[in-house]
Design a protein around this motif. Structure first.
Motif, PDB file in Angstrom:
ATOM      1  N   VAL A  96       2.994   5.210   7.359  1.00 58.25           N
ATOM      2  CA  VAL A  96       1.837   4.462   7.763  1.00 58.25           C
ATOM      3  C   VAL A  96       1.089   3.908   6.872  1.00 58.25           C
ATOM      4  O   VAL A  96       0.076   3.351   6.924  1.00 58.25           O
ATOM      5  CB  VAL A  96       1.090   5.190   8.962  1.00 58.25           C
ATOM      6  N   GLY A  97       1.623   3.878   5.514  1.00 66.22           N
ATOM      7  CA  GLY A  97       1.272   3.084   4.276  1.00 66.22           C
ATOM      8  C   GLY A  97      -0.044   3.870   3.459  1.00 66.22           C
ATOM      9  O   GLY A  97      -1.191   3.305   2.874  1.00 66.22           O
ATOM     10  N   GLY A  98       0.349   5.289   3.498  1.00 63.96           N
ATOM     11  CA  GLY A  98      -0.687   5.897   2.426  1.00 63.96           C
ATOM     12  C   GLY A  98      -0.673   7.393   2.311  1.00 63.96           C
ATOM     13  O   GLY A  98       0.198   7.921   3.320  1.00 63.96           O
ATOM     14  N   GLU A  99      -1.211   7.784   1.264  1.00 60.44           N
ATOM     15  CA  GLU A  99      -1.285   9.347   1.421  1.00 60.44           C
ATOM     16  C   GLU A  99      -2.212  10.000   2.108  1.00 60.44           C
ATOM     17  O   GLU A  99      -3.446   9.744   2.195  1.00 60.44           O
ATOM     18  CB  GLU A  99      -1.490   9.825  -0.092  1.00 60.44           C
ATOM     19  N   TYR A 100      -1.936  10.956   3.058  1.00 52.95           N
ATOM     20  CA  TYR A 100      -2.955  11.559   3.914  1.00 52.95           C
ATOM     21  C   TYR A 100      -2.963  13.242   3.622  1.00 52.95           C
ATOM     22  O   TYR A 100      -1.999  13.726   3.765  1.00 52.95           O
ATOM     23  CB  TYR A 100      -2.562  11.480   5.432  1.00 52.95           C
ATOM     24  N   TRP A 101      -4.055  13.597   2.766  1.00 50.12           N
ATOM     25  CA  TRP A 101      -4.287  15.030   2.514  1.00 50.12           C
ATOM     26  C   TRP A 101      -5.165  15.503   3.636  1.00 50.12           C
ATOM     27  O   TRP A 101      -6.084  14.774   3.918  1.00 50.12           O
ATOM     28  CB  TRP A 101      -5.168  15.111   1.028  1.00 50.12           C
ATOM     29  N   GLN A 102      -4.833  16.849   4.019  1.00 49.89           N
ATOM     30  CA  GLN A 102      -5.660  17.355   4.879  1.00 49.89           C
ATOM     31  C   GLN A 102      -5.540  18.876   4.758  1.00 49.89           C
ATOM     32  O   GLN A 102      -4.808  19.418   4.031  1.00 49.89           O
ATOM     33  CB  GLN A 102      -5.303  16.888   6.389  1.00 49.89           C
ATOM     34  N   SER A 103      -6.337  19.453   5.670  1.00 55.48           N
ATOM     35  CA  SER A 103      -6.364  21.198   5.864  1.00 55.48           C
ATOM     36  C   SER A 103      -5.056  21.191   6.937  1.00 55.48           C
ATOM     37  O   SER A 103      -4.588  20.317   7.550  1.00 55.48           O
ATOM     38  CB  SER A 103      -7.502  21.618   6.314  1.00 55.48           C
ATOM     39  N   VAL A 104      -4.898  22.467   7.082  1.00 52.58           N
ATOM     40  CA  VAL A 104      -3.906  22.582   8.447  1.00 52.58           C
ATOM     41  C   VAL A 104      -4.429  22.263   9.607  1.00 52.58           C
ATOM     42  O   VAL A 104      -5.659  22.382  10.036  1.00 52.58           O
ATOM     43  CB  VAL A 104      -3.573  24.136   8.491  1.00 52.58           C
ATOM     44  N   PRO A 129     -11.356  22.115  -6.197  1.00 54.04           N
ATOM     45  CA  PRO A 129     -12.671  22.525  -5.601  1.00 54.04           C
ATOM     46  C   PRO A 129     -13.304  21.973  -4.233  1.00 54.04           C
ATOM     47  O   PRO A 129     -12.960  20.619  -4.002  1.00 54.04           O
ATOM     48  CB  PRO A 129     -13.836  22.144  -6.854  1.00 54.04           C
ATOM     49  N   TYR A 130     -14.190  22.652  -3.552  1.00 55.47           N
ATOM     50  CA  TYR A 130     -14.330  22.076  -2.288  1.00 55.47           C
ATOM     51  C   TYR A 130     -14.877  20.605  -2.274  1.00 55.47           C
ATOM     52  O   TYR A 130     -14.275  19.816  -1.304  1.00 55.47           O
ATOM     53  CB  TYR A 130     -15.326  22.932  -1.399  1.00 55.47           C
ATOM     54  N   ARG A 131     -15.862  20.062  -3.001  1.00 50.75           N
ATOM     55  CA  ARG A 131     -16.191  18.738  -2.845  1.00 50.75           C
ATOM     56  C   ARG A 131     -15.156  17.866  -3.426  1.00 50.75           C
ATOM     57  O   ARG A 131     -14.833  16.723  -2.477  1.00 50.75           O
ATOM     58  CB  ARG A 131     -17.233  18.353  -3.853  1.00 50.75           C
ATOM     59  N   GLU A 132     -14.124  18.087  -4.435  1.00 50.22           N
ATOM     60  CA  GLU A 132     -12.949  17.353  -4.630  1.00 50.22           C
ATOM     61  C   GLU A 132     -12.178  17.283  -3.378  1.00 50.22           C
ATOM     62  O   GLU A 132     -11.539  16.097  -3.013  1.00 50.22           O
ATOM     63  CB  GLU A 132     -12.492  17.672  -5.702  1.00 50.22           C
ATOM     64  N   ALA A 133     -11.943  18.254  -2.671  1.00 54.26           N
ATOM     65  CA  ALA A 133     -10.947  18.477  -1.598  1.00 54.26           C
ATOM     66  C   ALA A 133     -11.592  17.471  -0.192  1.00 54.26           C
ATOM     67  O   ALA A 133     -10.852  16.698   0.030  1.00 54.26           O
ATOM     68  CB  ALA A 133     -10.880  19.800  -1.050  1.00 54.26           C
ATOM     69  N   ALA A 134     -12.905  17.761  -0.229  1.00 51.59           N
ATOM     70  CA  ALA A 134     -13.419  16.693   0.981  1.00 51.59           C
ATOM     71  C   ALA A 134     -13.355  15.336   0.645  1.00 51.59           C
ATOM     72  O   ALA A 134     -13.016  14.458   1.395  1.00 51.59           O
ATOM     73  CB  ALA A 134     -14.909  16.957   0.933  1.00 51.59           C
ATOM     74  N   ASP A 135     -13.498  14.982  -0.853  1.00 48.73           N
ATOM     75  CA  ASP A 135     -13.246  13.572  -1.087  1.00 48.73           C
ATOM     76  C   ASP A 135     -12.039  12.945  -0.698  1.00 48.73           C
ATOM     77  O   ASP A 135     -11.716  11.628  -0.511  1.00 48.73           O
ATOM     78  CB  ASP A 135     -13.884  13.127  -2.818  1.00 48.73           C
ATOM     79  N   LEU A 136     -11.035  13.769  -1.184  1.00 48.23           N
ATOM     80  CA  LEU A 136      -9.588  13.613  -0.895  1.00 48.23           C
ATOM     81  C   LEU A 136      -8.949  13.508   0.392  1.00 48.23           C
ATOM     82  O   LEU A 136      -8.106  12.822   0.808  1.00 48.23           O
ATOM     83  CB  LEU A 136      -8.552  14.405  -1.613  1.00 48.23           C
ATOM     84  N   CYS A 137      -9.670  13.966   1.628  1.00 53.40           N
ATOM     85  CA  CYS A 137      -9.248  14.235   2.833  1.00 53.40           C
ATOM     86  C   CYS A 137      -9.446  12.729   3.661  1.00 53.40           C
ATOM     87  O   CYS A 137     -10.232  11.965   3.367  1.00 53.40           O
ATOM     88  CB  CYS A 137     -10.273  14.993   3.700  1.00 53.40           C
ATOM     89  N   PHE A 138      -8.178  12.384   4.252  1.00 54.86           N
ATOM     90  CA  PHE A 138      -8.275  11.217   4.929  1.00 54.86           C
ATOM     91  C   PHE A 138      -9.073  11.135   6.271  1.00 54.86           C
ATOM     92  O   PHE A 138      -9.589  10.132   6.767  1.00 54.86           O
ATOM     93  CB  PHE A 138      -6.994  10.426   5.317  1.00 54.86           C
ATOM     94  N   SER A 139      -9.235  12.560   6.802  1.00 56.98           N
ATOM     95  CA  SER A 139     -10.218  12.463   8.031  1.00 56.98           C
ATOM     96  C   SER A 139     -11.500  12.795   8.049  1.00 56.98           C
ATOM     97  O   SER A 139     -11.825  13.947   7.251  1.00 56.98           O
ATOM     98  CB  SER A 139      -9.444  13.627   8.884  1.00 56.98           C
ATOM     99  N   PRO A 140     -12.378  12.251   8.195  1.00 55.02           N
ATOM    100  CA  PRO A 140     -13.769  12.375   8.081  1.00 55.02           C
ATOM    101  C   PRO A 140     -14.184  13.741   8.610  1.00 55.02           C
ATOM    102  O   PRO A 140     -15.055  14.443   8.053  1.00 55.02           O
ATOM    103  CB  PRO A 140     -14.462  11.057   9.128  1.00 55.02           C
ATOM    104  N   SER A 141     -13.629  14.298   9.750  1.00 60.52           N
ATOM    105  CA  SER A 141     -13.948  15.475  10.388  1.00 60.52           C
ATOM    106  C   SER A 141     -13.506  16.718   9.581  1.00 60.52           C
ATOM    107  O   SER A 141     -13.978  17.549   9.292  1.00 60.52           O
ATOM    108  CB  SER A 141     -13.379  15.593  11.992  1.00 60.52           C
ATOM    109  N   ASN A 142     -12.362  16.517   9.044  1.00 57.90           N
ATOM    110  CA  ASN A 142     -11.923  17.316   7.798  1.00 57.90           C
ATOM    111  C   ASN A 142     -12.801  17.450   6.676  1.00 57.90           C
ATOM    112  O   ASN A 142     -13.018  18.629   6.385  1.00 57.90           O
ATOM    113  CB  ASN A 142     -10.638  17.007   7.613  1.00 57.90           C
ATOM    114  N   ALA A 143     -13.184  16.442   6.267  1.00 60.26           N
ATOM    115  CA  ALA A 143     -13.916  16.390   4.909  1.00 60.26           C
ATOM    116  C   ALA A 143     -15.385  16.866   5.208  1.00 60.26           C
ATOM    117  O   ALA A 143     -15.799  17.639   4.408  1.00 60.26           O
ATOM    118  CB  ALA A 143     -14.312  14.865   4.442  1.00 60.26           C
TER     119      ALA A 143
END
Length: 168
Positions: free
Chosen positions: A33-41, A133-147
């Protein structure tokens, strides 16, 4: 054979260490779908009556190999944050749901593990993982609710430590 649709009720499990390092996994279908999607479980209930905690423990084990369900192999403590998000299902994944289903309810969990552990990915679902680190992880998440869930970690971990001391 009739088509089997996903149940629009899912869990989001933020896996983290006491240092607030967060595990992110990259979706295998992101390239489709045209991108890298990083997320939690994340993952949907298998049946409408499956308990939220059962869904969360099953998804963590399936997606990371980390055992956190009941039994002697528990690694970390799975905590139901008692929060739910309701959001529009991304258009690229609507075909997985019954016709007319456009919204999903997501229950939030946290799983604190002792250290940054090695993860065993299911290659059909995820292609890479990283601890950040949690702030970097939040910045990388594609999903706003995950971030947003990741950004809430300091609040949840402070509450957990206060509760553990017997203070409410």
């Amino acid at each position: 054979m009739p088509q089997s649709f996903k149940i629009p009720q899912s869990v989001l499990v933020v896996i983290y260490t006491s240092a607030l390092d967060v595990l992110l996994i990259r979706r295998a279908d992101g390239d489709d779908v045209g991108g890298e999607y990083w997320q939690s479980v994340t993952g949907s209930r298998d049946t409408p009556d499956e308990d939220w905690a059962q869904t969360a423990a099953r998804e963590v084990l399936e997606e990371t190999g980390i055992p956190c369900g009941p039994g002697p192999q528990v690694q970390g403590v799975l905590v139901d944050w008692q929060l739910e998000n309701v959001y529009a299902i991304y258009p690229q994944w609507l075909h997985r749901y019954a016709p007319g289903v456009t919204r999903n309810t997501e229950r939030l969990f946290g799983l604190q593990v002792p250290v940054r552990c090695t993860v065993r990915l299911n290659p059909r679902e995820h292609t890479a993982y990283q601890w950040l680190p949690y702030r970097e992880a939040a910045d990388l998440c594609f999903s706003p609710s995950n971030a947003e869930a990741i950004l809430q970690l300091p609040r949840f971990t402070m509450h957990s430590s206060i509760s553990a001391q017997g203070v409410t």
